[in-house]
Design an enzyme around this catalytic site. Structure first.
Site, PDB file in Angstrom:
ATOM      1  N   HIS A  83       0.858  -1.192   0.000  1.00 13.00           N
ATOM      2  CA  HIS A  83       0.000   0.000   0.000  1.00 13.00           C
ATOM      3  C   HIS A  83       0.890   1.237   0.000  1.00 13.00           C
ATOM      4  N   LYS A  84       1.409   1.560  -1.195  1.00 11.84           N
ATOM      5  CA  LYS A  84       2.402   2.627  -1.338  1.00 11.84           C
ATOM      6  C   LYS A  84       1.903   3.956  -0.760  1.00 11.84           C
ATOM      7  N   PHE A  85       0.608   4.231  -0.880  1.00  7.87           N
ATOM      8  CA  PHE A  85       0.085   5.474  -0.301  1.00  7.87           C
ATOM      9  C   PHE A  85      -0.203   5.304   1.188  1.00  7.87           C
ATOM     10  N   TRP A  86      -1.004   4.334   1.543  1.00  6.55           N
ATOM     11  CA  TRP A  86      -1.457   4.239   2.930  1.00  6.55           C
ATOM     12  C   TRP A  86      -0.310   3.990   3.907  1.00  6.55           C
ATOM     13  N   LYS A  92      -4.678   5.853 -11.841  1.00  8.00           N
ATOM     14  CA  LYS A  92      -3.608   6.791 -12.175  1.00  8.00           C
ATOM     15  C   LYS A  92      -3.113   7.526 -10.934  1.00  8.00           C
ATOM     16  N   ARG A  93      -3.449   7.003  -9.743  1.00  8.51           N
ATOM     17  CA  ARG A  93      -3.004   7.577  -8.458  1.00  8.51           C
ATOM     18  C   ARG A  93      -3.580   8.976  -8.215  1.00  8.51           C
ATOM     19  N   LEU A  94      -4.768   9.228  -8.733  1.00  9.60           N
ATOM     20  CA  LEU A  94      -5.439  10.504  -8.441  1.00  9.60           C
ATOM     21  C   LEU A  94      -6.058  10.473  -7.036  1.00  9.60           C
ATOM     22  N   LEU A 145     -23.168   7.904   5.755  1.00 10.17           N
ATOM     23  CA  LEU A 145     -24.112   7.838   4.635  1.00 10.17           C
ATOM     24  C   LEU A 145     -23.485   7.208   3.383  1.00 10.17           C
TER      25      LEU A 145
HETATM   26  S1  NHW Z   1     -15.892   4.605   0.062  1.00  4.60           S
HETATM   27  C1  NHW Z   1     -16.322   4.863  -1.620  1.00  4.60           C
HETATM   28  C2  NHW Z   1     -15.142   5.207  -2.470  1.00  4.60           C
HETATM   29  N1  NHW Z   1     -15.565   5.438  -3.851  1.00  4.60           N
HETATM   30  C3  NHW Z   1     -15.812   4.480  -4.742  1.00  4.60           C
HETATM   31  O1  NHW Z   1     -15.642   3.300  -4.488  1.00  4.60           O
HETATM   32  C4  NHW Z   1     -16.354   4.943  -6.082  1.00  4.60           C
HETATM   33  C5  NHW Z   1     -15.854   4.133  -7.249  1.00  4.60           C
HETATM   34  N2  NHW Z   1     -14.404   4.107  -7.252  1.00  4.60           N
HETATM   35  C6  NHW Z   1     -13.618   5.180  -7.542  1.00  4.60           C
HETATM   36  O2  NHW Z   1     -14.088   6.263  -7.811  1.00  4.60           O
HETATM   37  C7  NHW Z   1     -16.581   6.104   0.833  1.00  4.60           C
HETATM   38  C8  NHW Z   1     -12.127   4.964  -7.488  1.00  4.60           C
HETATM   39  O3  NHW Z   1     -11.860   3.580  -7.604  1.00  4.60           O
HETATM   40  C9  NHW Z   1     -11.491   5.509  -6.192  1.00  4.60           C
HETATM   41  C10 NHW Z   1     -10.006   5.138  -6.148  1.00  4.60           C
HETATM   42  C11 NHW Z   1     -11.587   7.030  -6.167  1.00  4.60           C
HETATM   43  C12 NHW Z   1     -12.144   4.925  -4.932  1.00  4.60           C
HETATM   44  N3  NHW Z   1     -10.711   4.994   0.314  1.00  4.60           N
HETATM   45  O4  NHW Z   1      -6.228   6.794  -7.761  1.00  4.60           O
HETATM   46  P1  NHW Z   1      -5.859   5.374  -7.512  1.00  4.60           P
HETATM   47  C13 NHW Z   1     -15.536   7.206   0.803  1.00  4.60           C
HETATM   48  O5  NHW Z   1     -15.642   8.090  -0.014  1.00  4.60           O
HETATM   49  C14 NHW Z   1      -6.468   3.758  -2.344  1.00  4.60           C
HETATM   50  C15 NHW Z   1      -9.405   5.254   0.574  1.00  4.60           C
HETATM   51  O6  NHW Z   1      -4.849   4.798  -8.434  1.00  4.60           O
HETATM   52  P2  NHW Z   1      -8.547   4.615  -8.247  1.00  4.60           P
HETATM   53  C16 NHW Z   1     -14.419   7.190   1.806  1.00  4.60           C
HETATM   54  C17 NHW Z   1      -5.817   2.439  -2.723  1.00  4.60           C
HETATM   55  O7  NHW Z   1      -5.712   1.600  -1.567  1.00  4.60           O
HETATM   56  N4  NHW Z   1      -8.383   4.855  -0.208  1.00  4.60           N
HETATM   57  O8  NHW Z   1      -7.152   4.424  -7.464  1.00  4.60           O
HETATM   58  C18 NHW Z   1     -13.136   7.797   1.276  1.00  4.60           C
HETATM   59  C19 NHW Z   1      -4.472   2.901  -3.269  1.00  4.60           C
HETATM   60  O9  NHW Z   1      -3.608   3.246  -2.188  1.00  4.60           O
HETATM   61  P3  NHW Z   1      -2.466   2.179  -1.777  1.00  4.60           P
HETATM   62  C20 NHW Z   1      -8.704   4.169  -1.333  1.00  4.60           C
HETATM   63  O10 NHW Z   1      -9.212   3.310  -8.246  1.00  4.60           O
HETATM   64  C21 NHW Z   1     -12.041   7.776   2.289  1.00  4.60           C
HETATM   65  C22 NHW Z   1      -4.837   4.227  -3.951  1.00  4.60           C
HETATM   66  O11 NHW Z   1      -6.105   4.655  -3.367  1.00  4.60           O
HETATM   67  C23 NHW Z   1     -10.027   3.855  -1.666  1.00  4.60           C
HETATM   68  O12 NHW Z   1      -8.341   5.314  -9.528  1.00  4.60           O
HETATM   69  C24 NHW Z   1     -10.757   8.390   1.809  1.00  4.60           C
HETATM   70  C25 NHW Z   1      -5.024   4.021  -5.445  1.00  4.60           C
HETATM   71  O13 NHW Z   1      -5.335   5.268  -5.999  1.00  4.60           O
HETATM   72  C26 NHW Z   1     -11.047   4.293  -0.791  1.00  4.60           C
HETATM   73  N5  NHW Z   1     -12.346   4.029  -1.004  1.00  4.60           N
HETATM   74  O14 NHW Z   1      -9.370   5.606  -7.286  1.00  4.60           O
HETATM   75  C27 NHW Z   1      -9.702   8.427   2.860  1.00  4.60           C
HETATM   76  N6  NHW Z   1     -10.023   3.176  -2.821  1.00  4.60           N
HETATM   77  O15 NHW Z   1      -1.789   2.768  -0.558  1.00  4.60           O
HETATM   78  C28 NHW Z   1      -9.883   9.589   3.816  1.00  4.60           C
HETATM   79  C29 NHW Z   1      -8.733   3.063  -3.196  1.00  4.60           C
HETATM   80  O16 NHW Z   1      -3.173   0.884  -1.455  1.00  4.60           O
HETATM   81  C30 NHW Z   1      -8.734   9.702   4.803  1.00  4.60           C
HETATM   82  N7  NHW Z   1      -7.934   3.655  -2.301  1.00  4.60           N
HETATM   83  O17 NHW Z   1      -1.543   2.037  -2.941  1.00  4.60           O
HETATM   84  C31 NHW Z   1      -8.890  10.860   5.789  1.00  4.60           C
HETATM   85  C32 NHW Z   1      -8.658  12.218   5.128  1.00  4.60           C
HETATM   86  C33 NHW Z   1      -8.941  13.414   6.075  1.00  4.60           C
HETATM   87  C34 NHW Z   1      -7.948  13.487   7.204  1.00  4.60           C
HETATM   88  C35 NHW Z   1      -8.138  14.736   8.116  1.00  4.60           C
HETATM   89  C36 NHW Z   1      -7.139  14.885   9.319  1.00  4.60           C
HETATM   90  C1  EN5 Z   2     -19.785   4.296   2.390  1.00  3.80           C
HETATM   91  N1  EN5 Z   2     -20.445   5.539   2.697  1.00  3.80           N
HETATM   92  O1  EN5 Z   2     -22.110  -4.077  -2.693  1.00  3.80           O
HETATM   93  C2  EN5 Z   2     -20.057   3.870   0.996  1.00  3.80           C
HETATM   94  N2  EN5 Z   2     -23.939  -3.579  -1.498  1.00  3.80           N
HETATM   95  O2  EN5 Z   2     -24.595  -6.388   0.677  1.00  3.80           O
HETATM   96  C3  EN5 Z   2     -19.191   2.692   0.570  1.00  3.80           C
HETATM   97  N3  EN5 Z   2     -25.702  -6.574  -2.229  1.00  3.80           N
HETATM   98  O3  EN5 Z   2     -26.481  -4.491  -1.908  1.00  3.80           O
HETATM   99  C4  EN5 Z   2     -19.924   1.402   0.671  1.00  3.80           C
HETATM  100  N4  EN5 Z   2     -23.618  -8.652  -6.410  1.00  3.80           N
HETATM  101  O4  EN5 Z   2     -26.371  -8.919  -1.249  1.00  3.80           O
HETATM  102  C5  EN5 Z   2     -19.342   0.324  -0.168  1.00  3.80           C
HETATM  103  N5  EN5 Z   2     -28.373  -9.043  -2.224  1.00  3.80           N
HETATM  104  C6  EN5 Z   2     -19.895  -1.054   0.118  1.00  3.80           C
HETATM  105  C7  EN5 Z   2     -21.262  -1.359  -0.451  1.00  3.80           C
HETATM  106  C8  EN5 Z   2     -21.323  -1.368  -1.950  1.00  3.80           C
HETATM  107  C9  EN5 Z   2     -22.672  -1.781  -2.469  1.00  3.80           C
HETATM  108  C10 EN5 Z   2     -22.873  -3.246  -2.245  1.00  3.80           C
HETATM  109  C11 EN5 Z   2     -24.238  -4.945  -1.179  1.00  3.80           C
HETATM  110  C12 EN5 Z   2     -24.303  -5.093   0.326  1.00  3.80           C
HETATM  111  C13 EN5 Z   2     -25.587  -5.319  -1.817  1.00  3.80           C
HETATM  112  C14 EN5 Z   2     -26.980  -7.118  -2.701  1.00  3.80           C
HETATM  113  C15 EN5 Z   2     -27.023  -7.244  -4.213  1.00  3.80           C
HETATM  114  C16 EN5 Z   2     -25.991  -8.191  -4.745  1.00  3.80           C
HETATM  115  C17 EN5 Z   2     -26.029  -8.246  -6.237  1.00  3.80           C
HETATM  116  C18 EN5 Z   2     -24.929  -9.121  -6.757  1.00  3.80           C
HETATM  117  C19 EN5 Z   2     -27.208  -8.458  -2.005  1.00  3.80           C
HETATM  118  C20 EN5 Z   2     -28.818 -10.236  -1.559  1.00  3.80           C
HETATM  119  C21 EN5 Z   2     -30.134  -9.927  -0.864  1.00  3.80           C
HETATM  120  C22 EN5 Z   2     -30.819 -11.151  -0.283  1.00  3.80           C
HETATM  121  C23 EN5 Z   2     -32.261 -10.798   0.055  1.00  3.80           C
HETATM  122  C24 EN5 Z   2     -32.968 -11.983   0.645  1.00  3.80           C
HETATM  123  C25 EN5 Z   2     -32.231 -12.531   1.824  1.00  3.80           C
HETATM  124  C26 EN5 Z   2     -30.791 -12.838   1.527  1.00  3.80           C
HETATM  125  C27 EN5 Z   2     -30.088 -11.650   0.958  1.00  3.80           C
END
Ligand code: NHW
Ligand code: EN5
Length: 388
Positions: A2-5, A147-149, A388
């Site tokens: 985990h180069k970043f974390w 792309k490490r954004l 949320l």
């Molecule tokens: S979790 C939902 C996050 N969003 C999504 O999953 C949406 C779909 N995915 C994307 O948009 C709720 C991209 O895949 C994202 C990563 C942007 C997720 N948290 O740019 P690279 C939140 O919003 C690390 C933290 O190449 P990418 C919570 C990964 O481990 N880190 O990846 C957010 C790697 O680091 P490593 C995450 O796929 C909390 C690096 O990012 C992560 O293009 C944030 C790779 O970067 C995630 N969900 O973009 C932290 N997903 O060390 C807040 C990947 O392993 C910390 N990574 O190499 C606290 C800040 C405030 C402090 C104040 C004192």
């Molecule tokens: C944080 N603020 O995968 C945001 N949801 O189980 C980040 N699965 O809905 C949160 N794959 O199990 C990220 N149906 C993590 C959540 C991302 C969204 C996600 C899961 C949680 C989900 C459903 C659909 C699966 C579809 C195939 C699921 C089973 C329901 C079944 C109903 C009857 C009784 C047994 C279970």
């Protein structure tokens, strides 16, 4: 790995179980004058933008970025579809900072391609109330992934949180990196089983027919608990007392005051629903339940495009058994046409999940703290926090 974390002040995997490390902040605050004054550098052709979520245009840009690029399930069948009203609610609690709503645009076209947010929160960790940021809505456009954004987005929000003299954060994610303070399970309660099966959200159980399944999940037409009603503005003081007392029993929980309760728990159509039980005899508020609205887009289905989901938020029972209270929550969610009611195994939720016919989902949710070490991982039931 985990180069970043590995470079960040978070609990590291190699430190798990090291009893010489104490609970609390990992790094001390630095003087504000030593916090970097300029934004981090973005790759060429991109620029930072501070988002005014009150502007209809900005809100729409953020909404569209998330609706097409935010979180999906592991089989890419569903994608979270936060509404504009939900985003406004989620991002503007008491004392919010506009500077913590951060977008990235393409310079030439002004297209929004990345986003991250913080909001301020007081979170109690054991006996200490810590002023933190809750980080959410980290999103990078699908075409700009890997792309490490994301590390740049995280460093920039960290810098802007530091500028407000806050040094800790809380966040959740469906993926693992260093190091969760707890790992929770999603559970799902079918309200509209036929649609859920049609769209692939759930499956017909072994030796089950559609009509038996529909019967299994049938709920009463109306709620059962006498005095069960929607929360109103005049209930804020009583609900605050109820919820503060309840949350004090968990290891990690928000420290809600009346302003927070008004913002986070007063009903807002299609965003947050809250109900309470007012004793018909004493008129005391004895119980409370709430859920927020977060639909899924259904990807590539011929006849359905939206799955209406309710997520259990904060629930408190002192007189009505929690099981009965949550059964009433299911009944109102069904009345309001939700397809599924979701809950995590946090707080006392395990006490009703199986009995009310929730089943475990395929998703997990990991909880994290930034710059705050926990000695041990917590059990989900020790968490009093829902993000949320
Ligand atoms: S979790 C939902 C996050 N969003 C999504 O999953 C949406 C779909 N995915 C994307 O948009 C709720 C991209 O895949 C994202 C990563 C942007 C997720 N948290 O740019 P690279 C939140 O919003 C690390 C933290 O190449 P990418 C919570 C990964 O481990 N880190 O990846 C957010 C790697 O680091 P490593 C995450 O796929 C909390 C690096 O990012 C992560 O293009 C944030 C790779 O970067 C995630 N969900 O973009 C932290 N997903 O060390 C807040 C990947 O392993 C910390 N990574 O190499 C606290 C800040 C405030 C402090 C104040 C004192
Ligand atoms: C944080 N603020 O995968 C945001 N949801 O189980 C980040 N699965 O809905 C949160 N794959 O199990 C990220 N149906 C993590 C959540 C991302 C969204 C996600 C899961 C949680 C989900 C459903 C659909 C699966 C579809 C195939 C699921 C089973 C329901 C079944 C109903 C009857 C009784 C047994 C279970």
């Amino acid at each position: 790995r985990h180069k970043f974390w590995e470079t960040q002040p978070v609990g590291q995997f190699k430190d798990i179980g090291d009893s010489s490390l104490t609970e609390g902040p990992i790094e001390l605050p630095t003087p504000l004058s030593e916090v970097k004054q300029e934004p981090y550098n973005l790759p060429d052709h991109y620029e930072w933008v501070t988002c005014d979520i009150n502007s209809e245009q900005m809100c729409e840009e953020v909404y569209n970025l998330l609706a097409h690029n935010y979180v999906e399930d592991d089989e890419n069948m569903f994608r979270f579809k936060y509404s504009k009203e939900f985003l406004r609610w989620a991002l503007q609690p008491p004392g919010y900072f506009k500077s913590w709503h951060i977008g990235v645009r393409v310079k030439s076209t002004k297209k929004m391609v990345a986003f991250i947010t913080g909001i301020p929160a007081r979170i109690r960790v054991r006996d200490e109330v810590v002023h933190m940021a809750e980080i959410n809505f980290l999103c990078v456009h699908k075409k700009l992934r890997t792309k490490r954004l994301a590390p740049v987005m995280i460093k920039e929000v960290t810098r802007r949180v530091h500028l407000e003299n806050m040094w800790q954060a809380a966040y959740t994610a469906g993926v693992i990196f260093p190091t969760p303070i707890a790992t929770c399970q999603y559970w799902h309660r079918s309200l509209n089983p036929k649609k859920l099966i049609d769209v692939g959200f759930s499956r017909l159980g072994a030796r089950m027919t559609m009509s038996r399944t529909i019967k299994l999940y049938k709920l009463p037409e109306s709620t059962i608990t006498p005095g069960f009603r929607k929360m109103e503005i005049h209930d804020v003081p009583a609900v605050t007392r109820l919820i503060r007392t309840y949350l004090s029993r968990f290891a990690v929980a928000p420290d809600f005051d009346e302003n927070d309760v008004e913002h986070w728990l007063l009903p807002k159509e299609d965003v947050i629903d809250s109900f309470l039980v007012e004793s018909p005899e004493t008129h005391e508020v004895t119980d409370f339940c709430s859920f927020y609205t977060l639909p899924f887009s259904i990807l590539g289905h011929p006849s359905y495009s939206l799955l209406k989901a309710a997520y259990s938020f904060y629930n408190v029972s002192t007189v009505t058994p929690l099981l009965q209270l949550m059964n009433d929550a299911l009944i109102v969610a069904k009345q309001k046409d939700y397809d599924v009611f979701n809950a995590l195994d946090v707080m006392q939720n395990e006490s009703f999940l199986r009995e009310l016919k929730f089943g475990p989902g395929d998703g997990k949710l990991h909880y994290y703290l930034y710059n705050y070490r926990m000695r041990h991982a917590l059990k989900p039931s020790e968490l009093g926090l829902v993000l949320l």
